[in-house]
Design a protein around this motif. Structure first.
Motif, PDB file in Angstrom:
ATOM      1  N   THR A 190       0.833  -1.200   0.000  1.00  0.00           N
ATOM      2  CA  THR A 190       0.000   0.000   0.000  1.00  0.00           C
ATOM      3  C   THR A 190       0.870   1.253   0.000  1.00  0.00           C
ATOM      4  O   THR A 190       2.054   1.210   0.339  1.00  0.00           O
ATOM      5  CB  THR A 190      -0.912   0.021   1.229  1.00  0.00           C
ATOM      6  N   ARG A 191       0.251   2.370  -0.358  1.00  0.00           N
ATOM      7  CA  ARG A 191       0.971   3.641  -0.354  1.00  0.00           C
ATOM      8  C   ARG A 191       1.426   4.012   1.048  1.00  0.00           C
ATOM      9  O   ARG A 191       2.517   4.565   1.237  1.00  0.00           O
ATOM     10  CB  ARG A 191       0.068   4.745  -0.914  1.00  0.00           C
ATOM     11  N   PRO A 248      -4.008   1.705 -11.502  1.00  0.00           N
ATOM     12  CA  PRO A 248      -4.888   2.860 -11.289  1.00  0.00           C
ATOM     13  C   PRO A 248      -4.609   4.012 -12.242  1.00  0.00           C
ATOM     14  O   PRO A 248      -5.507   4.778 -12.569  1.00  0.00           O
ATOM     15  CB  PRO A 248      -4.565   3.272  -9.843  1.00  0.00           C
ATOM     16  N   ARG A 296     -11.525  -1.903 -13.675  1.00  0.00           N
ATOM     17  CA  ARG A 296     -11.194  -0.850 -12.715  1.00  0.00           C
ATOM     18  C   ARG A 296     -10.471  -1.468 -11.529  1.00  0.00           C
ATOM     19  O   ARG A 296     -10.680  -2.641 -11.186  1.00  0.00           O
ATOM     20  CB  ARG A 296     -12.445  -0.115 -12.249  1.00  0.00           C
ATOM     21  N   THR A 333      -9.920  -0.727  -4.591  1.00  0.00           N
ATOM     22  CA  THR A 333      -9.312   0.204  -3.636  1.00  0.00           C
ATOM     23  C   THR A 333      -9.708  -0.186  -2.223  1.00  0.00           C
ATOM     24  O   THR A 333     -10.716  -0.876  -1.996  1.00  0.00           O
ATOM     25  CB  THR A 333      -9.764   1.646  -3.906  1.00  0.00           C
ATOM     26  N   ASP A 362     -10.827   1.832  -0.011  1.00  0.00           N
ATOM     27  CA  ASP A 362     -12.069   2.514   0.324  1.00  0.00           C
ATOM     28  C   ASP A 362     -13.277   1.729  -0.187  1.00  0.00           C
ATOM     29  O   ASP A 362     -14.298   1.612   0.511  1.00  0.00           O
ATOM     30  CB  ASP A 362     -12.056   3.917  -0.292  1.00  0.00           C
ATOM     31  N   LEU A 370      -4.733  -5.254   1.503  1.00  0.00           N
ATOM     32  CA  LEU A 370      -5.069  -3.923   1.012  1.00  0.00           C
ATOM     33  C   LEU A 370      -5.961  -3.174   1.995  1.00  0.00           C
ATOM     34  O   LEU A 370      -5.798  -1.965   2.215  1.00  0.00           O
ATOM     35  CB  LEU A 370      -5.789  -4.044  -0.343  1.00  0.00           C
TER      36      LEU A 370
END
Length: 499
Positions: free
Chosen positions: A136-137, A378, A413, A416, A418, A440
């Motif tokens: 993850t970021r 993404p 797509r 995410t 979220d 994630l």
């Protein structure tokens, strides 16, 4: 994870203080430097003595037995003993070199430790890359903050001399971690209690045994310091303190291993571990200053502590975001596969068709359905792949005519964190994909399931049209079963264990 990091931090402080106090006392009594290899046998024996006690008290010794607890249906298989025993061997190298690093004279201990921590931080993304784990970021941000902390603290080191023994110690330490991480990523870090606890119990039991055997082999081969460590040193009062160092490391080893065994990528777990060690190292430094008059931490080390706090904040970001977004608030169901071009869009359209058919028959209303892919870039918003023509043909063969226009307009797509948190249920096509989703979006285990609880749904990509049709039929069967379990229009049946 927060409790594990706190336990690691608290247990690291007595380990460092006991070892540094022992080295200072022995150096003062001998009026000269102490060979750290003299201390290692007693420390290894202390760890070996307390290891069975911890395994028995935790009850995890049962997982090491051939007939121990088995994984649940759909969970990862128990790891074979061979790779885990090999991981125990490499863990013994880490244990021995960690203790040895605190005993060097003529070389800055801080320099050696910083190089060790920085080295482990650097290798963690490499192992993740090789093993194909999602990073993850926030984990990348924490990794960069942790590396910056090491570099800043390194700038405050007054003595950059690195003697040959310290260089060898560093090399063995990093080799041990690379091999251990690779084996751990290969056979553990699954989220299955039985699988990960089997790894923990076997590696944990093997590491101190291997360490004692390696040190004993060196003593039998004629190494003078190791011979002294196994003979005359054991008769001295200092031997008890050295054994206590091993006991403290055993507790530390428990928390450290459990942090690494978290299902998330090493690039997430390693900064959590390294952050705790840096904070506890500074706490121990101040305690030793007050008790033994050792130098206080430098300004660079204090700045490094600020960066460590930033790394902890970055690692905490996903959990904090989850608190801000109530779980499953939208009521939608998400189907997940790798590229969102075959299995997950098939599931999305079949679920919509089946739910509509049940609604027309007077049953409960249906949630909203969507799909996403774990491996969709993404950034490539304008060039996302359409649904596979064979998958569209499979929908036609199943009579899902209402999906014709939607299927033609479909574009892959990315999934995410979220989207996972906002959805009522996330259905994955394989157990490995479920692991990726949980990495994630931590904290969603109760709502992330495998669509077919009886096994993985294989990817039909690159196969003939009939394979796509077979895949679509299996997905339809699984969806109908889920609809039946949910009692109508929803798709909320099942448990994580069943998945």
């Amino acid at each position: 994870m927060a409790w594990l990091v706190l336990g690691y931090l608290i247990s690291y402080i007595p380990y460092v203080m006991l070892l540094k106090t022992l080295v200072l006392e022995m150096s003062s009594a001998a009026a000269g430097p102490v060979d750290g290899l003299v201390l290692l046998p007693a420390a290894a024996l202390g760890q070996l003595a307390v290891m069975p006690l911890l395994l028995v008290l935790s009850g995890w010794w049962r997982y090491a037995r051939p007939g121990g607890p088995a994984p649940g249906r759909g969970e990862a298989a128990l790891p074979p003993y061979g790779p885990v025993l090999a991981a125990g061997f490499f863990a013994s190298l880490v244990v021995g070199t960690t203790t040895l690093a605190f005993t060097f004279t003529g070389t800055s201990v801080l320099l050696v430790l910083l190089l060790m921590r920085g080295g482990v931080l650097a290798i963690s993304p490499l192992v993740d890359k090789v093993r194909g784990r999602h990073v993850t970021r926030s984990a990348w941000a924490a990794l960069l903050c942790s590396l910056a902390a090491v570099l800043v603290a390194l700038g405050g080191v007054r003595d950059h001399h690195l003697a040959l023994p310290a260089l060898l110690c560093l090399g063995v330490y990093l080799v041990g971690y690379v091999a251990r991480f690779d084996l751990m990523s290969r056979v553990a870090k699954t989220g299955s209690h039985a699988t990960d606890r089997r790894y923990f119990a076997v590696e944990h039991a093997a590491a101190p045994v291997f360490l004692v055997l390696l040190l004993a082999a060196g003593a039998l081969a004629g190494h003078p310091a190791l011979r002294t460590g196994f003979t005359s040193f054991l008769a001295t009062p200092h031997a008890w303190t050295a054994a206590a160092v091993g006991v403290a490391y055993e507790v530390l080893f428990v928390f450290g291993t459990l942090i690494y065994l978290d299902r998330r990528a090493l690039t997430w777990c390693v900064p959590a571990n390294r952050c705790a060690s840096l904070v506890s190292g500074l706490a121990a430094a101040y305690a030793l200053h007050h008790l033994a008059g050792t130098p206080t931490p430098t300004g660079g080390e204090l700045l490094a502590l600020v960066l460590v706090v930033a790394a902890v904040a970055a690692l905490s970001a996903p959990a904090l975001a989850g608190l801000r977004a109530p779980a499953g608030r939208t009521g939608q169901v998400v189907f997940v596969c790798g590229n969102n071009t075959s299995r997950s869009p098939l599931a999305e359209h079949i679920a919509r068709h089946e739910a509509a058919r049940r609604k027309a028959a007077g049953r409960a209303g249906a949630p909203r359905f969507t799909s996403a892919g774990l491996h969709v870039a993404p950034a490539a918003r304008r060039h996302r792949d359409p649904m596979s023509p064979y998958a569209r043909a499979a929908l036609e063969s199943l009579g899902v005519h209402s999906a014709r226009r939607r299927a033609r307009c479909h574009r892959a797509r990315p999934l995410t964190a979220d989207l996972c948190r906002r959805s009522a249920v996330v259905y994955c096509m394989t157990g490995a994909q479920r692991d990726e989703v949980l990495a994630l979006a931590p904290g969603t285990a109760a709502r992330v399931l495998c669509l077919d609880p009886h096994g993985d749904i294989p990817n039909p990509a690159g196969q003939p049209p009939e394979v796509y049709l077979d895949c679509a039929r299996r997905i339809r069967t699984a969806i109908r079963r889920r609809l039946l379990d949910a009692g109508g229009g929803g798709l909320h049946g099942g448990t994580p264990e069943a998945a």
